[in-house]
Design an enzyme around this catalytic site. Structure first.
Site, PDB file in Angstrom:
ATOM      1  N   HIS A 152       0.827  -1.218   0.000  1.00 58.25           N
ATOM      2  CA  HIS A 152       0.000   0.000   0.000  1.00 58.25           C
ATOM      3  C   HIS A 152       0.862   1.269   0.000  1.00 58.25           C
ATOM      4  CE1 HIS A 152      -3.317  -2.718   1.194  1.00 58.25           C
ATOM      5  NE2 HIS A 152      -2.377  -3.281   1.934  1.00 58.25           N
ATOM      6  N   SER A 279      14.876  21.011 -16.379  1.00 61.63           N
ATOM      7  CA  SER A 279      13.685  21.802 -16.688  1.00 61.63           C
ATOM      8  C   SER A 279      14.128  23.076 -17.394  1.00 61.63           C
ATOM      9  CB  SER A 279      12.961  22.141 -15.390  1.00 61.63           C
ATOM     10  OG  SER A 279      12.136  23.276 -15.573  1.00 61.63           O
ATOM     11  N   LYS A 285      15.956  21.414 -11.253  1.00 56.53           N
ATOM     12  CA  LYS A 285      15.275  20.146 -11.544  1.00 56.53           C
ATOM     13  C   LYS A 285      16.167  19.120 -12.233  1.00 56.53           C
ATOM     14  CE  LYS A 285      11.506  18.985 -11.121  1.00 56.53           C
ATOM     15  NZ  LYS A 285      10.207  19.411 -11.657  1.00 56.53           N
ATOM     16  N   GLU A 292       9.819   7.805 -16.875  1.00 54.40           N
ATOM     17  CA  GLU A 292       8.443   8.206 -17.199  1.00 54.40           C
ATOM     18  C   GLU A 292       8.060   7.730 -18.599  1.00 54.40           C
ATOM     19  OE1 GLU A 292       7.700  12.421 -15.289  1.00 54.40           O
ATOM     20  OE2 GLU A 292       9.783  12.176 -15.841  1.00 54.40           O
TER      21      GLU A 292
END
Ligand code: ARG
Length: 459
Positions: A152, A279, A285, A292
């Site tokens: 979980h 970024s 970043k 992804e």
């Protein structure tokens, strides 16, 4: 090629609409292999002369060299890879007008694709093992690092990081197995099924199958057993896309773990610069784009599988032109899965593990609450009662704002009398891990056994 019956030509729009050579040209190598075997068979049974066979073979070899060198002129007016090659061959070798004897593009394309699957399954299997070896190397290099395992997405119990890596390896090995099965299912030769009812000519299907390597382990030819099924069947396409889709799902889950672990909140790993991007706006970043994209590609691979399932669903037997649409999703599944596996391997090769962050996360004594319940079980307490008691002890620690292992013996005994002075011994992580001795468990003896097993399997 089929002009005899027609008085009018197809419209330019129809040519554009129906051509497949823009994508099926990548089957050229298999198409030529199939044509050479077919010509050899025709000569073997006396339907063409040996001289014609040799001329056809030489002409096809030359065309293949031109294709590989990028010098072959593909013509979309000739529809597909089969007609492009046959026409080019016939222009140079008059005997090639006999090549299509006892053959249809229906059994031809089915054969080409089965050759394609046999090759690409092997390519993906090799890549899966490449990624597996990279995975095994990080597992071996970090065998002493413990992390919390999660259910979980809540901290559950301590495990070696390597145990988590080896879980991924199990997933990839099942993918490897599925591709082996897919390649085995592809290993039946449809050539000789003709358009759908075979041929009236005396061909030797077993000869062709043997020439193309469609044989079982003992070298016996494997030929499809029903001419109608052979040209209508697209099961292997679906199995292949399914194997790729499931591989994609696995890669996506791996990517998701890595994304979480690379976040500031976890900090268990640092992904290599080579597979991250920055970024354009936020200078600080460092984004896990490769991971992804692995997640995103999984959706695309599932889409390809769905396209194929939907394509075949309502089709009457046997061949229908709809089936030409079977190739783009298959090619895309192969290309994308191959890329994804290379990216995973590359990323893992330079993955950095932050042992300090892992140690800090796994230091929470509450992770050993289950061991504490097992401790009471060993003292004769029923598990349900032990579970209840340890839950109360955890609550007590929370109420007193102390770590679980900092409660006093008097405090824990007030919850359950079976707690004795040795109760804090349970919080020694190494000792807790060593108790997990059974097959498949994360204890050090098992871990070593599994690392050795994988080494043997992947080397
Ligand atoms: N390009 C076609 C395909 O991929 C080859 C088979 C064509 N057969 C036919 N009867 N039109 O499906």
């Amino acid at each position: 090629m089929w002009g005899g019956r027609f008085s009018g030509k197809p419209s330019a729009l129809m040519l554009k609409f129906s051509e497949s050579v823009s994508f099926d040209r990548r089957l050229a190598v298999f198409d030529i292999q199939g044509s050479k075997a077919h010509a050899a068979m025709l000569a073997h049974v006396g339907l063409i002369t040996k001289k014609d066979r040799d001329a056809i073979r030489a002409g096809l070899d030359k065309i293949l060299r031109e294709i590989e060198a990028g010098r072959f002129r593909w013509n979309t007016r000739l529809e597909d890879v089969h007609m492009n090659i046959e026409q080019a061959l016939t222009k140079r070798v008059p005997a090639a007008a006999r090549l299509h004897t006892a053959r249809s593009r229906n059994d031809q394309v089915a054969t080409d694709m089965r050759l394609f699957f046999k090759q690409t399954c092997a390519v993906l299997q090799a890549k899966l093992h490449g990624a597996g070896r990279a995975l095994l190397a990080v597992a071996e290099a970090n065998r002493d690092v413990l992390i919390p395992g999660y259910t979980h997405l809540q901290r559950a119990q301590p495990v070696p990081l390597a145990h988590h890596f080896l879980a991924w390896l199990e997933m990839l090995e099942r993918d490897h197995q599925r591709l082996a099965e897919t390649a085995d299912h592809a290993n039946w030769c449809p050539l000789g099924s003709g358009a759908m009812a075979g041929t009236s000519l005396p061909i030797d299907r077993e000869f062709t199958a043997r020439a193309l390597g469609f044989v079982d382990r003992r070298g016996r030819p494997r030929v499809t057993q029903n001419s109608m099924d052979a040209v209508a069947d697209r099961d292997v396409f679906i199995e292949f896309a399914s194997a790729c889709a499931l591989t994609g799902v696995h890669l996506s889950r791996i990517a998701e773990d890595l994304i979480l672990w690379a976040s500031a909140e976890f900090g268990f790993v640092a992904l290599p610069d080579a597979f991250c991007t920055g970024s354009s706006l936020m200078p600080q970043k460092r984004n896990p784009d490769a991971c992804e994209l692995l997640r995103g590609k999984a959706a695309r691979l599932q889409g390809n599988l769905h396209t194929l399932l939907a394509l075949v669903k309502g089709l009457p037997l046997t061949y229908n032109r709809d089936l030409q649409e079977d190739k783009p999703p298959v090619f895309d599944s192969f290309d994308q899965t191959a890329l994804c596996l290379d990216v995973l391997a590359g990323m893992l090769a330079d993955l950095e593990v932050n042992a300090g962050r892992c140690a800090a996360a796994v230091a929470d004594p509450a992770l050993l609450a289950t061991d504490l319940a097992d401790y009471l079980v060993r003292k004769g307490v029923a598990f349900r009662e032990a579970h209840q008691a340890v839950g109360a002890v955890v609550r007590l620690a929370e109420q007193n704002s102390v770590r679980l292992d900092r409660l006093t013996l008097a405090q824990v005994r007030s919850v359950h009398p079976a707690f004795a002075s040795d109760w804090t011994g349970m919080f020694n992580l190494r000792r807790a891990m060593a108790k997990r001795r059974g097959t498949g468990m994360p204890g050090p003896v098992q871990l070593q056994r599994q690392l050795t097993r994988w080494r043997r399997m992947l080397d």
